[in-house]
Design an enzyme around this catalytic site. Structure first.
Site, mmCIF file in Angstrom:
data_model
loop_
_atom_site.group_PDB
_atom_site.id
_atom_site.type_symbol
_atom_site.label_atom_id
_atom_site.label_comp_id
_atom_site.label_asym_id
_atom_site.label_seq_id
_atom_site.Cartn_x
_atom_site.Cartn_y
_atom_site.Cartn_z
ATOM 1 C CB SER A 1 0.309 0.169 -7.236
ATOM 2 O OG SER A 1 0.638 -1.132 -7.680
ATOM 3 C CE1 TYR B 1 -4.224 -1.858 -5.168
ATOM 4 C CE2 TYR B 1 -2.584 -2.552 -6.785
ATOM 5 C CZ TYR B 1 -2.902 -1.984 -5.561
ATOM 6 O OH TYR B 1 -1.900 -1.544 -4.728
#
Length: 342
Positions: free
Chosen positions: A132, A157
């Site tokens: 990501s 995350y």
């Protein structure tokens, strides 16, 4: 040349759904795996599944499995002669990780370890996995490059995605598993995730509810249309990384290694100001938003901006869909899917 049988985890997720459709349209058999969790509307996942099966019923083999279930995962690998794995299964969402940290450790760390172990015990030719843009965390230098340090995450995350890259490198080194990490930048488009801003904004604008504009709109995102993401993945599938025994961190790319390991950015290379994004969305919907300006949320970053020079060099591809074209396609899909009449 792409192998004719590919495992996609998270196959009923946003990216997994579109990638499955693309590969199936190319005549490739897809083994799809998903746990169908309720992080967002399960009906959306069920409808994705129904669409895939209606179009490609003889080439799509689906298993409802959670990647944290090591036994079922190993049984799947043992049953099928899998050579290519694309791991898109993960607990997504930056803000959700503030409230539910353990979900991220279970899926993104334990689950990913299970994938790596399966790839070791049932050797594969190439493992591609979702990372990501969030790994860039508090970085200030832009555009974000895979040669930049990514040791300053601002959400759990992001930390799990950085961990995935480290875990993949370890397995590439120890067990010669070719791995490619894909740092996605703010993916959007039809059949997307309802928790993403473009989706929730559209819903609220259509229903006449106020939209929350964080940091008073002073943010930029490198919005990347789903078809560009899928095209990038498909082009990378046959490009399994090779070892480079002469690799030297003082002069070579940090996105590569002495191990068969690679990391790429897949982004539009063109950040868009949040207020422009909202204005385009209003235009495509045909209705003005009631904006509620808010402070910055924990875990958010001010800007994302992808350097995709290595992607261009290695696969001669660069995402190029404009925000106007991409949001137009999304709004058209949204109106049809939810039977919206304005």
């Amino acid at each position: 040349m792409i192998n004719n049988k590919i495992l996609i985890t998270g196959a009923l997720g946003f990216i997994g759904f579109h990638l499955s459709n693309k590969l199936l349209s190319m005549g490739i058999e897809v083994i799809g795996l998903d746990n169908e969790n309720n992080y967002y509307d399960v009906n959306l996942k069920k409808n994705r599944f129904e669409k895939i099966k209606s179009d490609y019923k003889d080439s799509f083999y689906f298993y409802k499995i959670d990647i944290t279930d090591r036994e079922k995962l190993n049984t799947l690998f043992e049953k099928h002669n899998i050579e290519i794995v694309i791991n898109l299964a993960a607990q997504a969402g930056v803000r959700y990780s503030i409230e539910n940290p353990y979900a991220y450790l279970d899926s993104n760390l334990t689950g990913f370890l299970n994938i790596l172990e399966a790839c070791r015990n049932y050797p594969v030719k190439h493992l591609l996995y979702a990372s990501s843009s969030s790994v860039y965390g508090g970085n200030k230098v832009a555009p974000f490059s895979t040669n930049h340090n990514v040791d300053h995450p601002v959400s759990l995350y992001a930390a799990t995605k950085k961990s995935n890259e480290l875990m993949a490198h370890t397995y590439s080194h120890l067990y010669d598993i070719p791995t490619t990490g894909l740092r996605f930048f703010t993916v959007y488009g039809p059949w997307g995730r309802p928790d993403m801003a473009y989706f929730s904004f559209t819903k609220d604008i259509v229903e006449g509810n106020p939209i929350k504009v964080f940091n008073h709109g002073k943010m930029e995102r490198d919005f990347t249309y789903i078809d560009d993401i899928v095209e990038g993945i498909v082009k990378l599938i046959p490009r399994a990384p090779q070892k480079n025994p002469d690799w030297d961190e003082s002069k070579d790319e940090l996105g590569a290694s002495f191990a068969p390991y690679r990391v790429y950015n897949i982004g539009n290379n063109q950040p868009v100001q949040l207020m422009k994004f909202i204005n385009v969305l209003e235009e495509k919907i045909g209705k003005e938003a009631n904006k509620k300006y808010m402070e910055m949320q924990p875990g958010d970053v001010l800007r994302t901006y992808a350097d995709v020079s290595e992607l261009e060099r290695d696969i001669d591809f660069k995402p190029s869909t404009s925000i106007e074209e991409g949001l137009g396609k999304f709004v058209d899909w949204y109106k049809e899917y939810y039977n919206v009449k304005l």
